[in-house]
Scaffold this motif. Structure first.
Motif, PDB file in Angstrom:
ATOM      1  N   VAL A  68      13.275  -4.289 -34.812  1.00 47.87           N
ATOM      2  CA  VAL A  68      13.139  -5.086 -33.576  1.00 47.87           C
ATOM      3  C   VAL A  68      13.414  -4.227 -32.337  1.00 47.87           C
ATOM      4  CG1 VAL A  68      13.624  -7.409 -34.465  1.00 47.87           C
ATOM      5  CG2 VAL A  68      15.538  -5.905 -33.875  1.00 47.87           C
ATOM      6  N   PRO A  69      12.709  -4.538 -31.232  1.00 49.96           N
ATOM      7  CA  PRO A  69      13.014  -3.817 -29.986  1.00 49.96           C
ATOM      8  C   PRO A  69      14.261  -4.418 -29.333  1.00 49.96           C
ATOM      9  CG  PRO A  69      11.183  -5.359 -29.645  1.00 49.96           C
ATOM     10  CD  PRO A  69      11.586  -5.469 -31.086  1.00 49.96           C
ATOM     11  N   ILE A  70      15.209  -3.581 -28.972  1.00 44.79           N
ATOM     12  CA  ILE A  70      16.434  -4.045 -28.306  1.00 44.79           C
ATOM     13  C   ILE A  70      16.761  -3.066 -27.180  1.00 44.79           C
ATOM     14  CG2 ILE A  70      18.925  -4.526 -28.564  1.00 44.79           C
ATOM     15  CD1 ILE A  70      17.309  -6.555 -30.167  1.00 44.79           C
ATOM     16  N   SER A  71      17.042  -3.596 -26.014  1.00 46.08           N
ATOM     17  CA  SER A  71      17.337  -2.747 -24.849  1.00 46.08           C
ATOM     18  C   SER A  71      18.634  -1.975 -25.053  1.00 46.08           C
ATOM     19  CB  SER A  71      17.478  -3.606 -23.590  1.00 46.08           C
ATOM     20  OG  SER A  71      16.308  -4.335 -23.404  1.00 46.08           O
ATOM     21  N   THR A  85      23.247  -4.952 -27.051  1.00 44.58           N
ATOM     22  CA  THR A  85      23.761  -6.325 -27.108  1.00 44.58           C
ATOM     23  C   THR A  85      22.634  -7.209 -27.623  1.00 44.58           C
ATOM     24  OG1 THR A  85      25.368  -5.943 -25.388  1.00 44.58           O
ATOM     25  CG2 THR A  85      24.713  -8.224 -25.735  1.00 44.58           C
ATOM     26  N   ILE A  86      22.928  -7.966 -28.661  1.00 40.61           N
ATOM     27  CA  ILE A  86      21.859  -8.620 -29.413  1.00 40.61           C
ATOM     28  C   ILE A  86      22.163 -10.108 -29.592  1.00 40.61           C
ATOM     29  CG2 ILE A  86      20.565  -8.597 -31.600  1.00 40.61           C
ATOM     30  CD1 ILE A  86      21.627  -5.649 -31.909  1.00 40.61           C
ATOM     31  N   ARG A  87      21.139 -10.899 -29.353  1.00 49.20           N
ATOM     32  CA  ARG A  87      21.277 -12.337 -29.603  1.00 49.20           C
ATOM     33  C   ARG A  87      20.565 -12.655 -30.916  1.00 49.20           C
ATOM     34  NH1 ARG A  87      18.625 -17.189 -26.078  1.00 49.20           N
ATOM     35  NH2 ARG A  87      20.183 -18.763 -26.577  1.00 49.20           N
ATOM     36  N   VAL A  89      18.376 -14.501 -33.180  1.00 52.23           N
ATOM     37  CA  VAL A  89      17.337 -15.535 -33.078  1.00 52.23           C
ATOM     38  C   VAL A  89      16.557 -15.684 -34.385  1.00 52.23           C
ATOM     39  CG1 VAL A  89      17.030 -15.308 -30.568  1.00 52.23           C
ATOM     40  CG2 VAL A  89      15.591 -13.975 -32.096  1.00 52.23           C
ATOM     41  N   GLY A  90      16.517 -14.644 -35.201  1.00 59.03           N
ATOM     42  CA  GLY A  90      15.705 -14.720 -36.419  1.00 59.03           C
ATOM     43  C   GLY A  90      16.168 -13.726 -37.454  1.00 59.03           C
ATOM     44  N   ASP A  91      15.259 -13.368 -38.367  1.00 53.55           N
ATOM     45  CA  ASP A  91      15.628 -12.596 -39.552  1.00 53.55           C
ATOM     46  C   ASP A  91      16.327 -11.278 -39.224  1.00 53.55           C
ATOM     47  OD1 ASP A  91      14.504 -14.592 -40.959  1.00 53.55           O
ATOM     48  OD2 ASP A  91      12.610 -13.545 -41.392  1.00 53.55           O
ATOM     49  N   VAL A  92      15.685 -10.463 -38.393  1.00 56.56           N
ATOM     50  CA  VAL A  92      16.218  -9.109 -38.193  1.00 56.56           C
ATOM     51  C   VAL A  92      17.511  -9.138 -37.375  1.00 56.56           C
ATOM     52  CG1 VAL A  92      15.704  -6.777 -37.374  1.00 56.56           C
ATOM     53  CG2 VAL A  92      13.883  -8.152 -38.384  1.00 56.56           C
ATOM     54  N   THR A  93      17.504  -9.925 -36.308  1.00 54.17           N
ATOM     55  CA  THR A  93      18.718  -9.953 -35.472  1.00 54.17           C
ATOM     56  C   THR A  93      19.901 -10.544 -36.257  1.00 54.17           C
ATOM     57  OG1 THR A  93      17.822 -11.962 -34.457  1.00 54.17           O
ATOM     58  CG2 THR A  93      17.613  -9.926 -33.204  1.00 54.17           C
ATOM     59  N   GLU A 248       8.832  -9.342 -22.296  1.00 53.73           N
ATOM     60  CA  GLU A 248       9.035  -9.189 -23.748  1.00 53.73           C
ATOM     61  C   GLU A 248       7.854  -9.741 -24.516  1.00 53.73           C
ATOM     62  OE1 GLU A 248      12.539 -10.993 -25.266  1.00 53.73           O
ATOM     63  OE2 GLU A 248      13.862  -9.766 -24.032  1.00 53.73           O
ATOM     64  N   ARG A 249       7.391  -8.989 -25.477  1.00 54.53           N
ATOM     65  CA  ARG A 249       6.412  -9.483 -26.446  1.00 54.53           C
ATOM     66  C   ARG A 249       6.802  -8.898 -27.785  1.00 54.53           C
ATOM     67  NH1 ARG A 249       5.457 -12.363 -23.055  1.00 54.53           N
ATOM     68  NH2 ARG A 249       3.528 -13.100 -22.140  1.00 54.53           N
ATOM     69  N   MET A 251       6.825  -6.598 -30.783  1.00 54.34           N
ATOM     70  CA  MET A 251       6.380  -5.199 -30.817  1.00 54.34           C
ATOM     71  C   MET A 251       6.415  -4.668 -32.231  1.00 54.34           C
ATOM     72  SD  MET A 251       8.299  -3.510 -27.626  1.00 54.34           S
ATOM     73  CE  MET A 251       7.901  -4.050 -25.981  1.00 54.34           C
TER      74      MET A 251
END
Ligand SMILES: Cc1cc2nc3c(=O)[nH]c(=O)nc-3n(C[C@H](O)[C@H](O)[C@H](O)COP(=O)(O)OP(=O)(O)OC[C@H]3O[C@@H](n4cnc5c(N)ncnc54)[C@H](O)[C@@H]3O)c2cc1C
Lengths: 289, 154
Positions: A68-71, A85-87, A89-93, A248-249, A251
């Protein structure tokens, strides 16, 4: 090194190696809110030197689960510390959240275009963040604090859903104590214990102190929030060319090859994620994309 | 400290209003001060006043039986509070509590309504300004209702 670290256009550097993540160790995990957390990563050999520009992101890879793309949300002046810093929301996070200190995470990056902080020197700065959108803007705040004399008035406006959703609490408290920065935090709803502002973040714009002729605004948050914040900025006289947003889209490659994050003529991972609002203002209203 | 007239003439909400109309409005104005925790008004009260907040902070609340009050908006420096004085039957629809010491200029709605009835130019001017305020509040409320930061994890 497999990451594309010297910030040159990625097209000229793409090699197979660019798709092989470098393994990093999780050094620390900090809970920010119920669904959001910050991780600090260190290179496997212990010598982290991860240079990046504010606004850039990494592709984080969890073995057997996905990428996943994370800033990148640390201080650009301290490349020896890599923060995300990650929220969830789904499988990978969620899978990243399940990792423990000492576990490994694959990292590719840094990728993408940065916030134009150098072009904004000598100007008033308005930073407007919504929810997790504060994370991609945190390096901008660090940069400004490191170079405070290069900027004029600084306003940071931050909105979340509820007080319990506020991230980076400690940093925000210390920013509030400074005399050279105006910080306003607002939530969409609260009970009587909350002594701060209530109302959407767009309502803070009209009372913030900036010279519309000489201001750059950086917006990051849900797209709908950025759309209305940009409108509120324009109502105060700010030109669309002086407003920047981060889009964000979903990626895949992160380097502009696969077209997964194509956004009409633009590839978000390569041409963005930071865009001049003037160039995307008609696109972010479109239903079809 | 600025007097009432120069404060109102400089207020963004009244920007561009002619001196004659400002003078008419000042005739309906007085200074008020409210301490933290005190209520400016409660739901169901007569909406006889509206306010230009000079400094401080006010919370708009709705009381939910057995659950306590929920704050749905806060107002501060330079904000204008209240348009129920314009809409019959001139009744408050929520509670308003001071969070900090708040100083404001209170305008008597009865007095101003009479002046607007007598001088339609003033009435139209005031109406346009309040429609703008209502639109801003409505837009903000819509965004709040959209719950834009909705948590995907339930
Ligand atoms: C350039 C860039 C930078 C980003 N920076 C960050 C960051 O710093 N921190 C961070 O937490 N996230 C960031 N994101 C978003 C992050 O990449 C996604 O949340 C992540 O890809 C979701 O993957 P997943 O497998 O966990 O969820 P998925 O299984 O892909 O999705 C699960 C559910 O969550 C929804 N969802 C997916 N993405 C988002 C989203 N962005 N917001 C809300 N709901 C979403 C999906 O629609 C779906 O319903 C960034 C995205 C981009 C493009």
């Amino acid at each position: 090194m497999t990451h594309l670290s010297n910030n040159k256009p990625v097209d000229t550097q793409i090699t197979n190696a660019a798709f092989i993540p470098e393994m990093f160790v999780i050094k620390k995990i900090r809970k920010e809110t119920e669904d959001t957390f910050t991780i600090e990563l260190a290179a496997e050999n212990g010598e982290t030197s991860f240079e990046f520009l504010p606004g850039q992101f990494n592709m984080l890879y969890v073995h057997g689960c996905g990428e996943v793309p994370i800033s990148i949300c640390g201080d650009p002046n301290r490349p020896n510390k890599l923060f995300h810093t990650i929220r969830m929301v789904g499988d990978v996070t969620r899978a990243i959240r399940r990792l423990k200190v000492g576990d490994m995470l694959g990292v590719r990056g840094p990728y993408g275009k940065e916030w134009p902080i150098e072009k904004a020197e000598g100007k008033d700065i308005v930073i407007v963040a919504g929810g997790i959108g504060l994370a991609p803007l945190r390096p901008v705040v660090y940069h400004i604090l490191n170079n405070r004399e290069k900027y004029k008035r600084i306003s940071i406006l931050y909105g979340t859903r509820m007080p319990s959703d506020i991230i980076f609490n400690k940093e925000l408290e210390s920013l509030r104590g400074r005399f050279d920065i105006d910080l306003y935090v607002t939530v969409d709803r609260a009970d009587q214990k909350w002594m701060g502002n209530v109302g959407v973040v767009t309502t803070l714009i009209k009372n913030s102190n900036f010279d519309p002729e000489n201001t750059t605004a950086f917006l990051c948050g849900p797209e709908i929030m950025m759309r209305y914040t940009a409108i509120a900025c324009q109502q105060q006289g700010l030109a669309p060319e002086n407003i920047f947003v981060s889009l964000e889209r979903n990626m895949k490659c992160g380097v502009g090859l696969c077209g997964h994050c194509q956004y009409t003529g633009k590839i978000i991972c390569k041409d963005g994620p930071v865009f001049n609002y003037d160039t995307v203002k008609d696109l972010i209203k479109k239903r079809e994309i | 400290m600025k007097n009432l007239e120069s404060y109102l003439a400089d207020h963004p909400f009244l920007k561009g209003m002619g001196k004659k109309h400002i003078e008419l409005i000042v005739g309906c104005a007085k200074n008020v001060r409210i301490n933290p925790g005190e209520y400016l008004f409660h739901e169901g009260d007569e909406a006889d006043l509206f306010y230009f907040i000079r400094d401080g902070k006010l919370a708009m609340e709705v009381f939910r039986p057995q659950k306590g009050s929920i704050v749905f908006n806060t107002l501060g420096n330079n904000d204008v509070l209240g348009w129920s004085w314009l809409v019959a039957p001139y009744i408050r629809h929520f509670d308003c509590r001071a969070m900090d010491v708040t100083r404001a200029i209170a305008l008597d709605g009865n007095c101003l309504r009479k002046k607007c009835d007598e001088d339609h130019e003033l009435g139209y001017d005031i109406m346009k300004r309040f429609v703008n305020l209502m639109e801003d509040e409505l837009m903000a409320l819509r965004l709040q209702l959209l719950d834009i930061y909705d948590t995907p994890i339930k």
